[in-house]
Design an enzyme around this catalytic site. Structure first.
Site, mmCIF file in Angstrom:
data_model
loop_
_atom_site.group_PDB
_atom_site.id
_atom_site.type_symbol
_atom_site.label_atom_id
_atom_site.label_comp_id
_atom_site.label_asym_id
_atom_site.label_seq_id
_atom_site.Cartn_x
_atom_site.Cartn_y
_atom_site.Cartn_z
ATOM 1 N N ASN A 7 7.737 -10.764 2.584
ATOM 2 C CA ASN A 7 6.490 -10.027 2.368
ATOM 3 C C ASN A 7 6.588 -9.413 0.966
ATOM 4 O OD1 ASN A 7 4.301 -8.340 2.378
ATOM 5 N ND2 ASN A 7 4.807 -7.306 4.298
ATOM 6 N N ARG A 92 4.171 -13.723 4.144
ATOM 7 C CA ARG A 92 2.977 -13.016 4.589
ATOM 8 C C ARG A 92 2.020 -12.943 3.400
ATOM 9 N NH1 ARG A 92 1.453 -6.889 4.207
ATOM 10 N NH2 ARG A 92 -0.488 -6.994 5.341
ATOM 11 N N HIS A 181 -5.183 -7.651 9.196
ATOM 12 C CA HIS A 181 -4.210 -7.532 10.301
ATOM 13 C C HIS A 181 -4.342 -8.697 11.281
ATOM 14 C CE1 HIS A 181 -4.960 -2.957 9.667
ATOM 15 N NE2 HIS A 181 -3.859 -3.275 9.013
ATOM 16 N N ARG A 242 -8.090 6.396 4.368
ATOM 17 C CA ARG A 242 -9.360 5.674 4.125
ATOM 18 C C ARG A 242 -10.449 6.185 5.060
ATOM 19 N NH1 ARG A 242 -6.728 -0.153 4.866
ATOM 20 N NH2 ARG A 242 -4.697 0.705 4.393
ATOM 21 N N GLU A 340 1.390 2.479 19.041
ATOM 22 C CA GLU A 340 2.651 2.376 19.788
ATOM 23 C C GLU A 340 3.336 3.720 19.997
ATOM 24 O OE1 GLU A 340 5.119 -0.533 17.721
ATOM 25 O OE2 GLU A 340 3.362 -1.818 17.481
ATOM 26 N N GLU A 393 4.428 -9.171 13.644
ATOM 27 C CA GLU A 393 3.827 -10.125 12.710
ATOM 28 C C GLU A 393 4.874 -11.085 12.141
ATOM 29 O OE1 GLU A 393 2.322 -6.389 11.452
ATOM 30 O OE2 GLU A 393 0.603 -7.364 10.490
#
Ligand code: ADP
Length: 408
Positions: A7, A92, A181, A242, A340, A393
Site C-alpha cells: 500500500n 492497493r 473502501h 470530513r 469494530e 482488505e
C-alpha cells in the site's frame, strides 16, 4: 502462495506478507518519510512476535522496497529465505476511475490507464505508480496485480452514480459517484452472506465501514447498488475531520463570507470538520467517548455528544434509505476502526430500529467492545442480523493476486 501486499503512499509504504493457502499473515510493516530526512522502517514478524524499528535512508520507493525485502529475508526478523519465496505482489490502489471494475495484472497498457486516474486522486495515484516501479526494480519479472478501492462500486446503475448536474460535466470530467473502501465492503458483505447461509445473489446487506473515513453501502445480490461516498471521499456521513453530505450551496456562501479560496474551503471541509469541527477538540472517537463517559460535568461533553449523535443520525438515515432501495434488508454489518471498537455508537445506531426488523442485543454488544472475529450483536429473534465483522482488505488483495498467478 506467498503474496506481498503493498500500500504505497506519497512518502510511506505499508506491506504485509500473506500466505493465501492458509490465510496466514507472516509479517507486516511500514516505511515512513521516504525521500525525506529520518526515513525509517518498522517491521513486525508476526509468527515469532518480533518487532524492529530503525532509521535507514530511502531516497525513493525502490529503495524502500529493497529494505522491505531485506527485512523479510533476514535470518532473524525475516520469515522467508529468499525473494523467490514471494510469488507475486498485490497493490492497493485508491482510485480506478471508470477504467477498472475489477482487479487486474500490471502490464504497460494497465499502467497507461492508471496514469489517466491521476485527475481523481493525484497524490495517491502518483504514489501507487512509484510503488509499482519500485517493485519492478527490486523484484524484476515478479507478477504484480492492482486491487482498486473503487472497483466493487462499479456495479452501480447510472441512476445511483449520476449527479443531477449538466450532463456534459460527466462527459468532460467524469464527475459521478465512484465510492471508496470497496475492498472492505466487498470483504465484509461476502463474509456476511456466508453467515446468512444463503446464496449471495439473494442477500440484501447494508455495510457500514466506520473509521476515520467512513462509507456505507447497499449491497444487493453481492453487488453494490449505492454507496455513500461520491466523486471524492468527502461525501456521505460525518467523519473524523470530513463534513460528509452538506447542502452544496453552503460552499460558495462560506467562501464569500470568510473570503476563502477554493483550496481553503476544501481544506476546511476535509480537515477541520466532522468530529473535530463539531467537538472543537478531537477527530478521534476515543477522545469523544471519554468526554461523553465523564458526563455533563465535563465542559467537552455537550459537543462531543453532539458529534457522535450526528454520526448516529447519518448512519440511521442511510440504513433506512438503502433498505428502501433494496426493498428489504437481511443484515447490517459494522466494520473498521469505529465499527469494530465503539460499542456505544453501534448501540445508538441500532436502537429504535424495530420497524426495520432490527432487534438489538445490548448484552452481546457490550460483551464485545473490541471485536477481532465476526460477532453477532442482534437478538436471536431479530429479523435482520446485525454483525461486527473485522475488515481484512489485505487478505482480499492477496487472494485476488494469487488467483492471477494460479491462472498464469
Ligand atoms: P482510517 O479511516 O484512517 O483507516 P480507522 O479505521 O483506523 O481509520 O478508524 C479510526 C477511528 O477508529 C478513530 O476514531 C479511533 O478512535 C477508532 N478506533 C480505532 N481503534 C480503536 C480502538 N482500539 N478502540 C477504540 N477506538 C478505536
Amino acid at each position: 502462495m506467498n503474496i506481498l501486499v503493498v500500500n504505497a503512499g506519497s512518502s510511506s509504504l505499508k506491506y504485509q506478507l500473506i500466505d493465501t493457502d492458509t490465510d496466514t499473515l507472516y509479517a507486516k510493516g511500514i516505511c515512513e518519510r521516504i525521500g525525506g530526512e529520518g526515513s525509517l522502517i518498522e517491521h513486525k514478524q508476526i509468527v515469532k512476535g518480533l518487532k524492529v524499528k530503525k532509521e535507514s535512508p530511502m531516497k525513493d520507493h525502490a529503495e524502500a522496497m529493497k529494505l522491505v525485502v531485506e527485512h523479510l529475508t533476514d535470518p532473524e526478523v525475516g520469515c522467508i529465505s529468499s525473494m523467490d519465496e514471494i510469488q507475486a505482489i498485490g497493490h492497493r490502489v485508491v482510485h480506478g476511475g471508470t477504467y477498472f471494475s475489477k482487479s487486474i495484472l500490471v502490464t504497460d497498457e494497465v499502467i497507461a490507464k492508471l496514469e489517466k486516474c491521476r485527475d481523481f486522486a493525484p497524490l495517491h495515484t502518483v504514489a501507487h505508480l512509484m510503488g509499482i516501479k519500485g517493485c519492478m526494480e527490486t523484484m524484476p519479472g515478479k507478477p504484480q496485480a492492482l486491487v482498486f478501492d473503487t472497483a466493487f462500486h462499479q456495479t452501480m446503475e447510472p441512476e445511483a452514480y449520476m449527479y443531477a448536474l449538466p450532463y456534459e460535466f460527466y462527459e468532460k470530467y467524469g464527475i459521478r459517484r465512484y465510492g471508496m473502501h470497496g475492498t472492505s465492503h466487498r470483504y465484509v458483505s461476502a463474509e456476511m452472506a456466508k453467515i446468512l447461509g444463503k446464496p449471495i445473489e439473494e442477500t440484501k446487506i447494508v455495510t457500514c465501514h466506520i473509521g476515520n473515513g467512513s462509507s456505507i453501502s447497499a449491497v444487493m445480490g453481492g453487488k453494490v447498488m449505492d454507496t455513500s461516498m461520491g466523486f471524492t471521499p468527502l461525501a456521505g456521513v460525518e467523519m473524523g475531520t470530513r463534513c460528509g453530505d452538506i447542502d452544496p450551496a453552503i460552499v460558495p456562501f462560506i467562501m464569500e463570507k470568510e473570503n476563502l479560496s477554493t483550496a481553503e474551503v476544501n481544506d476546511l471541509m476535509n480537515k477541520k470538520s466532522g468530529f473535530l469541527g463539531i467537538s472543537g477538540f478531537s477527530s478521534d472517537s476515543r477522545d469523544l467517548e471519554a468526554a461523553i463517559a465523564d458526563g455533563p460535568s465535563n465542559p467537552k461533553y455537550e459537543r462531543a455528544n453532539l458529534a457522535v449523535n450526528i454520526l448516529k443520525h447519518n448512519i440511521k438515515k442511510y440504513i433506512g434509505a438503502y433498505t428502501a432501495l433494496m426493498n428489504g434488508l437481511d443484515a447490517v454489518v459494522f466494520t473498521a476502526g469505529i465499527g469494530e471498537n465503539n460499542p456505544h455508537l453501534r448501540e445508538l445506531v441500532c436502537e429504535d430500529m424495530e420497524f426495520f426488523g432490527i432487534k438489538f442485543d445490548k448484552a452481546a454488544n457490550d460483551a464485545a467492545p473490541h471485536v477481532s472475529e465476526n460477532t453477532k450483536i442482534s437478538a436471536s429473534d431479530s429479523t435482520v442480523a446485525v454483525y461486527v465483522i473485522p475488515t481484512n482488505e489485505e487478505l482480499v488483495i492477496a487472494k485476488d493476486t494469487a488467483a492471477f498467478v494460479e491462472n498464469m
